[in-house]
Each structure stands twice: as structure tokens, then as C-alpha cells.
Design a protein around this motif. Structure first.
Motif, short mmCIF file in Angstrom:
data_model
loop_
_atom_site.label_atom_id
_atom_site.label_comp_id
_atom_site.label_asym_id
_atom_site.label_seq_id
_atom_site.Cartn_x
_atom_site.Cartn_y
_atom_site.Cartn_z
N ARG A 123 42.94 38.91 38.18
CA ARG A 123 42.63 37.50 38.30
C ARG A 123 43.91 36.67 38.33
NH1 ARG A 123 37.66 35.65 36.70
NH2 ARG A 123 37.12 37.86 36.91
N ARG A 124 44.90 37.09 37.51
CA ARG A 124 46.15 36.35 37.53
C ARG A 124 46.90 36.57 38.85
NH1 ARG A 124 50.88 36.96 33.01
NH2 ARG A 124 51.48 38.72 34.36
N ALA A 125 46.80 37.78 39.41
CA ALA A 125 47.41 38.04 40.72
C ALA A 125 46.81 37.13 41.78
CB ALA A 125 47.21 39.50 41.11
N THR A 126 45.49 36.97 41.73
CA THR A 126 44.81 36.11 42.69
C THR A 126 45.23 34.67 42.52
OG1 THR A 126 42.90 37.61 42.67
CG2 THR A 126 42.54 35.39 43.54
N LEU A 127 45.35 34.22 41.26
CA LEU A 127 45.75 32.85 40.99
C LEU A 127 47.18 32.60 41.46
CD1 LEU A 127 45.14 30.07 39.85
CD2 LEU A 127 45.76 30.94 37.58
N HIS A 128 48.08 33.52 41.16
CA HIS A 128 49.46 33.38 41.65
C HIS A 128 49.46 33.28 43.18
CE1 HIS A 128 51.88 33.51 38.10
NE2 HIS A 128 51.52 34.73 37.74
N TYR A 129 48.64 34.07 43.82
CA TYR A 129 48.54 34.08 45.28
C TYR A 129 48.16 32.70 45.80
CZ TYR A 129 46.96 35.89 49.85
OH TYR A 129 46.78 36.12 51.19
N THR A 130 47.12 32.12 45.22
CA THR A 130 46.64 30.82 45.69
C THR A 130 47.63 29.70 45.35
OG1 THR A 130 45.36 30.46 43.65
CG2 THR A 130 44.22 31.50 45.50
N MET A 131 48.47 29.92 44.33
CA MET A 131 49.48 28.93 43.95
C MET A 131 50.76 29.08 44.77
SD MET A 131 48.98 29.01 39.79
CE MET A 131 50.20 27.73 39.42
N GLY A 132 50.81 30.11 45.62
CA GLY A 132 52.01 30.35 46.42
C GLY A 132 53.07 31.17 45.71
N ARG A 135 55.64 36.54 44.99
CA ARG A 135 56.35 37.62 44.30
C ARG A 135 55.65 37.96 42.98
NH1 ARG A 135 61.62 39.27 45.10
NH2 ARG A 135 62.04 37.39 46.34
N LYS A 136 55.22 36.94 42.23
CA LYS A 136 54.50 37.18 40.98
C LYS A 136 53.14 37.82 41.24
CE LYS A 136 56.71 33.52 38.27
NZ LYS A 136 56.49 32.26 37.53
N SER A 137 52.50 37.40 42.32
CA SER A 137 51.22 38.00 42.68
C SER A 137 51.38 39.50 42.95
CB SER A 137 50.63 37.32 43.91
OG SER A 137 49.40 37.90 44.28
N LEU A 147 47.08 50.60 36.59
CA LEU A 147 45.97 50.82 35.66
C LEU A 147 44.75 51.41 36.37
CD1 LEU A 147 46.16 47.44 33.69
CD2 LEU A 147 46.70 49.71 32.77
N GLU A 148 44.49 50.96 37.60
CA GLU A 148 43.33 51.41 38.36
C GLU A 148 43.72 51.53 39.83
OE1 GLU A 148 40.93 53.01 39.67
OE2 GLU A 148 39.59 52.39 38.04
N PRO A 149 44.20 52.72 40.23
CA PRO A 149 44.66 52.91 41.62
C PRO A 149 43.56 52.71 42.66
CG PRO A 149 45.43 54.70 40.19
CD PRO A 149 44.43 53.91 39.40
N ARG A 150 42.28 52.72 42.22
CA ARG A 150 41.17 52.55 43.16
C ARG A 150 40.77 51.08 43.33
NH1 ARG A 150 37.25 56.55 39.90
NH2 ARG A 150 37.91 55.02 38.32
N HIS A 151 41.55 50.16 42.81
CA HIS A 151 41.15 48.75 42.86
C HIS A 151 41.32 48.23 44.29
CE1 HIS A 151 40.55 44.59 41.87
NE2 HIS A 151 40.38 44.88 40.58
N PHE A 152 40.23 48.28 45.05
CA PHE A 152 40.29 47.93 46.47
C PHE A 152 40.62 46.45 46.67
CE2 PHE A 152 35.90 48.47 44.97
CZ PHE A 152 35.40 47.16 45.06
N GLY A 153 40.24 45.58 45.74
CA GLY A 153 40.59 44.18 45.86
C GLY A 153 42.09 43.97 45.79
N ALA A 154 42.74 44.66 44.86
CA ALA A 154 44.19 44.56 44.74
C ALA A 154 44.88 45.14 45.97
CB ALA A 154 44.66 45.27 43.47
#
Length: 204
Positions: A123-132, A135-137, A147-154
Motif C-alpha cells: 500500500r505504501r508502494a502504491t501511495l509513493h507511486y501516486t505521489m510521484g 524510487r521509493k515506490s 516477502l511474497e514473490p507471487r505478489h502480482f500487483g507488485a
């Protein structure tokens, strides 16, 4: 993750490329309305996720696969902690209210309280993404995938970031990993096809 705009060159671009009734009539209707998956009879979170991912990999119907993917996302959302779940709700509310800085502070708390909670990082990766903060995203995406290599959203987020940065070969690899986990996703199929054609054209 949303469509990418501009991206700063990445340091760790590929380091992680790597969700009772009784009586025969009621039960019969439920079985018809919601076919049992392999994960249905499994109880622990890990067992349920493993079963759902097995279902997702075998499912070729896009709509049915999306239902399985939604179940997986529901499993990810539950941290197992009432406090962390509440903080996630507050973060979502802050994001909805366009209070991104407040949401970021809350998600920082989530990660501090539950560093192994995959969805906090995502969720923080997504928020960083939308904030521009691309690199942090990407840094948070790398942590999600550790933590979860199968995370298709990531993986989709990573592919979008890499593609927007002009790193087409790495983006293609990320989409390939995505489709190895979630083969029926049409958008991922389209993006992989587009990148394959683009890279083939650049070599001729």
C-alpha cells in the motif's frame, strides 16, 4: 498500480524480479453458485494462499481468474492484527480524502508495527507511486516481493515503472513473471505482447 508518467533511473530495478447453512437444498445451491476451489477446504493463511495461487495458475478464464485474484487480495489484506487492520482503514480513508501525507505517516506506522505484513509495504508502494516518489515506490515493491514473490500487483507496478523508465527488457521480464503467476490477465498479456513486438522491432 496506476499508469506511469515519468520515472527517475532506478538503483534496485531488478533486485526483486525475482480472500453455515444447513439443509441439502441450501448446500446444493451454494455449490452451484460458488464452485469449490482447491483452497476452499484449507484453513491456515499459508495453505489458503498456496491453494488459491494453484487455482490462479491453472485458470484460463479471465473472469474466473479475477475472482481467484480477488480472494488472494482479501487474504493479503488481513494482517492478523486488529490494530494494524484499523490503521490500514485509516490510511485508506486518508487516501480517499486526498490526505496523502497523513496516509503515508499511518502506513509508516503499519510497517513499523508489522514489518512482515506484505500489504502494508504494497500500500505504501502504491501511495509513493501516486505521489510521484518512484524510487521509493520501487524500493517498497522490492520489499513486497522479498516477502511474497507471487505478489502480482507488485510485479505489475514494477513492470509499469520499468516500462516508463525505458527499461523495456526488464519490464518484459516483470510481465513474464506476472503471467507465470496469473496467466489469464488480459492486460498483462497485452503489455507483454506490445513489449515483445517493440523489442523485436528494435533489433531489426
Amino acid at each position: 498500480m496506476l499508469a506511469m508518467r515519468v520515472f527517475v533511473p532506478l538503483i534496485l530495478a531488478c533486485s526483486a524480479l525475482l480472500a453455515a447453512s444447513t439443509g441439502a437444498g441450501t448446500l446444493a445451491f451454494a455449490a452451484e453458485a460458488a464452485p469449490q476451489t482447491e483452497a476452499a477446504s484449507l484453513t491456515s493463511p499459508k495453505q489458503r494462499l498456496d491453494g488459491l495461487f494453484s487455482d490462479l495458475k491453472k485458470e484460463r478464464d479471465a473472469d474466473k481468474a479475477r475472482e481467484v485474484a480477488n480472494q488472494i487480495q482479501m487474504e493479503w489484506q488481513d494482517s492478523g492484527s486488529a490494530t494494524v487492520n484499523l490503521l490500514m482503514q485509516w490510511a485508506d480513508k486518508s487516501i480517499t480524502d486526498d490526505k496523502q501525507a497523513a496516509a503515508l505517516d499511518i502506513l509508516d506506522q503499519v510497517i513499523t508495527l508489522a514489518p512482515s505484513y506484505v500489504e502494508g509495504w504494497n500500500r505504501r508502494a502504491t501511495l509513493h507511486y501516486t505521489m510521484g516518489n518512484y524510487r521509493k515506490s520501487m524500493s517498497d515493491i522490492n520489499h513486497v516481493l522479498s516477502l511474497e514473490p507471487r505478489h502480482f500487483g507488485a510485479l505489475a507496478g514494477m513492470a509499469s515503472i520499468l516500462g516508463a523508465a525505458g527499461k523495456d527488457e526488464l519490464a518484459l521480464r516483470a510481465w513474464e513473471q506476472f503471467l507465470a503467476i496469473y496467466p489469464a490477465d488480459r492486460k498483462a498479456q497485452e503489455r507483454l505482447g506490445e513489449l515483445t513486438e517493440k523489442l523485436a522491432g528494435s533489433k531489426t
